[in-house]
Design a protein around this motif. Structure first.
Motif, short mmCIF file in Angstrom:
data_model
loop_
_atom_site.label_atom_id
_atom_site.label_comp_id
_atom_site.label_asym_id
_atom_site.label_seq_id
_atom_site.Cartn_x
_atom_site.Cartn_y
_atom_site.Cartn_z
N ILE A 130 0.84 -1.20 0.00
CA ILE A 130 0.00 0.00 0.00
C ILE A 130 0.88 1.25 0.00
N TYR A 131 0.27 2.35 -0.43
CA TYR A 131 0.97 3.63 -0.49
C TYR A 131 0.56 4.56 0.66
N GLN A 132 -0.75 4.58 0.98
CA GLN A 132 -1.26 5.43 2.06
C GLN A 132 -2.31 4.70 2.88
N PHE A 133 -2.50 5.18 4.11
CA PHE A 133 -3.41 4.54 5.06
C PHE A 133 -3.95 5.60 6.01
N VAL A 134 -5.28 5.67 6.18
CA VAL A 134 -5.89 6.52 7.20
C VAL A 134 -7.10 5.82 7.80
N ILE A 135 -7.47 6.26 9.00
CA ILE A 135 -8.69 5.80 9.66
C ILE A 135 -9.55 7.04 9.89
N ASP A 136 -10.80 7.03 9.42
CA ASP A 136 -11.64 8.22 9.54
C ASP A 136 -12.41 8.24 10.85
N GLY A 137 -13.32 9.19 11.00
CA GLY A 137 -14.06 9.36 12.25
C GLY A 137 -15.01 8.23 12.58
N ASN A 138 -15.34 7.40 11.60
CA ASN A 138 -16.18 6.22 11.84
C ASN A 138 -15.37 4.96 12.03
N ASP A 139 -14.07 5.11 12.18
CA ASP A 139 -13.13 4.00 12.29
C ASP A 139 -13.12 3.13 11.04
N ASP A 140 -13.52 3.69 9.91
CA ASP A 140 -13.36 3.02 8.62
C ASP A 140 -11.96 3.30 8.10
N ILE A 141 -11.38 2.33 7.43
CA ILE A 141 -10.01 2.44 6.92
C ILE A 141 -10.04 2.73 5.43
N PHE A 142 -9.19 3.64 5.00
CA PHE A 142 -8.95 3.86 3.57
C PHE A 142 -7.50 3.52 3.28
N ILE A 143 -7.27 2.78 2.19
CA ILE A 143 -5.92 2.49 1.75
C ILE A 143 -5.82 2.79 0.26
N THR A 144 -4.61 3.10 -0.19
CA THR A 144 -4.36 3.24 -1.62
C THR A 144 -3.28 2.24 -2.02
N ASN A 145 -3.44 1.68 -3.20
CA ASN A 145 -2.42 0.80 -3.75
C ASN A 145 -2.27 1.10 -5.24
N GLU A 146 -1.61 0.24 -5.97
CA GLU A 146 -1.33 0.53 -7.38
C GLU A 146 -2.58 0.54 -8.26
N THR A 147 -3.68 0.01 -7.76
CA THR A 147 -4.92 -0.01 -8.55
C THR A 147 -5.92 1.07 -8.14
N GLY A 148 -5.68 1.77 -7.04
CA GLY A 148 -6.57 2.86 -6.65
C GLY A 148 -6.87 2.93 -5.18
N LEU A 149 -8.05 3.44 -4.86
CA LEU A 149 -8.48 3.70 -3.48
C LEU A 149 -9.51 2.68 -3.03
N PHE A 150 -9.36 2.18 -1.80
CA PHE A 150 -10.27 1.18 -1.27
C PHE A 150 -10.70 1.56 0.16
N LEU A 151 -11.93 1.21 0.48
CA LEU A 151 -12.48 1.37 1.83
C LEU A 151 -12.57 -0.01 2.47
N ILE A 152 -12.13 -0.09 3.73
CA ILE A 152 -12.33 -1.29 4.55
C ILE A 152 -13.17 -0.85 5.73
N LYS A 153 -14.44 -1.20 5.72
CA LYS A 153 -15.35 -0.73 6.76
C LYS A 153 -14.99 -1.32 8.12
N ASN A 154 -15.25 -0.55 9.16
CA ASN A 154 -14.94 -0.93 10.52
C ASN A 154 -15.53 -2.31 10.84
N GLY A 155 -14.67 -3.21 11.32
CA GLY A 155 -15.13 -4.54 11.69
C GLY A 155 -15.13 -5.56 10.58
N THR A 156 -14.68 -5.17 9.38
CA THR A 156 -14.63 -6.09 8.25
C THR A 156 -13.22 -6.10 7.66
N GLU A 157 -13.01 -7.01 6.71
CA GLU A 157 -11.75 -7.05 5.97
C GLU A 157 -11.99 -6.95 4.47
N ASP A 158 -13.22 -6.72 4.05
CA ASP A 158 -13.55 -6.62 2.63
C ASP A 158 -13.11 -5.27 2.08
N ARG A 159 -12.56 -5.28 0.84
CA ARG A 159 -12.17 -4.05 0.16
C ARG A 159 -13.31 -3.57 -0.72
#
Length: 276
Positions: free
Chosen positions: A172-201
């Protein structure tokens, strides 16, 4: 006669300066409202990794001090109303920065590890936290997360040890956790959300390349592509452009949630007002 001549020169100077300021004043629309560009520092070489210290109104960032052919980075900061950066010489190849504004602790990442400094202490010194990690990026929420280089795996700092975050297995290139504890990551294909409590992109439609992502004081994630600043639309998993700005390298938010961004040569704060 001499005094009158000096007065005329002074008035002429003020008039020219005032006209120059007016001519240079630029506006950018943010969330459909006019904002004035206020330059905080200039003459820089690719300032990255902006981080704002809300206790002392200091802006930390990394910039290239090497040649165009070979990168060499150092961490610097500018204080309120001062445009000339001051250098933190104790961090070798300093590139990554993250701030815990609640407890007043700043973390620095370089080619040989992670360091921290207590911002609330007078005459504070920089202490080594973790050795033998080349740090690419960092983010703080409750604890420190960091991405290593060149493998670009995500780790969490736990009791002065690096704990590999295996649920984020990809590079991954970047990683943040927003106010809802949802995770955003970026990789070579784009931007993905990983919702709090899950591992699905969940893939987000829109730009695929980002130089900076950050969370504002309200917990909203912001993303900087080549052509603008975006926020996520979680209903349809798309990105909404809130400002058209090209060539952004870094992003931060001050105490009042004003956007601070960097381009290849300067750092700018966007103030919610029109040019006068």
């Amino acid at each position: 006669m001499n005094m009158r001549f000096l007065y005329i020169v002074f008035v002429c100077f003020c008039t020219v300066y005032s006209n120059e300021v007016k001519k240079k004043c630029e506006e950018i629309t943010v969330h459909n409202k006019p904002h004035r560009k206020h330059v905080l520092s200039m003459g820089l070489n690719r300032p990255y990794q902006l981080a704002f210290d809300k206790h002392h109104n200091k802006l930390f960032f990394s910039h290239n001090v090497g040649s165009d052919e070979e990168d060499a980075f150092e961490i610097v900061y500018i204080e309120k109303d001062e445009m000339i950066p001051k250098v933190l010489s104790s961090v070798k190849n300093g590139f990554a920065i993250a701030i815990d504004n609640k407890d007043g602790v700043i973390y620095y990442g370089g080619s040989d590890g992670i360091y921290k400094e207590h911002l609330k202490e007078k005459n504070a010194t920089i202490h080594e936290v973790l050795k033998e990690h080349n740090v690419w990026d960092m983010f703080f929420k409750h604890t420190l997360y960091f991405i290593t280089y060149p493998l670009q795996h995500l780790y969490k700092l736990k009791e002065k040890k690096a704990e590999h975050q295996k649920h984020i297995h990809e590079k991954i290139y970047q990683f943040v956790i927003d106010g809802n504890d949802d995770i955003f990551i970026t990789n070579e294909t784009g931007l993905f959300l990983i919702k709090n409590g899950t591992e699905d992109r969940i893939f987000y439609k829109g730009p695929k390349v980002f130089r900076a992502i950050e969370v504002n004081n309200k917990g909203i994630a912001y993303f900087c592509s080549k052509n603008g600043i975006y926020v996520p639309n979680k209903k349809d998993h798309t990105l909404d452009m809130i400002a058209r700005v090209k060539h952004i390298f870094g992003l931060a938010f001050d105490t009042d949630d004003n956007i601070i961004y960097s381009d290849p040569h300067e750092i700018v704060k966007l103030l919610p007002e029109k040019c006068k």
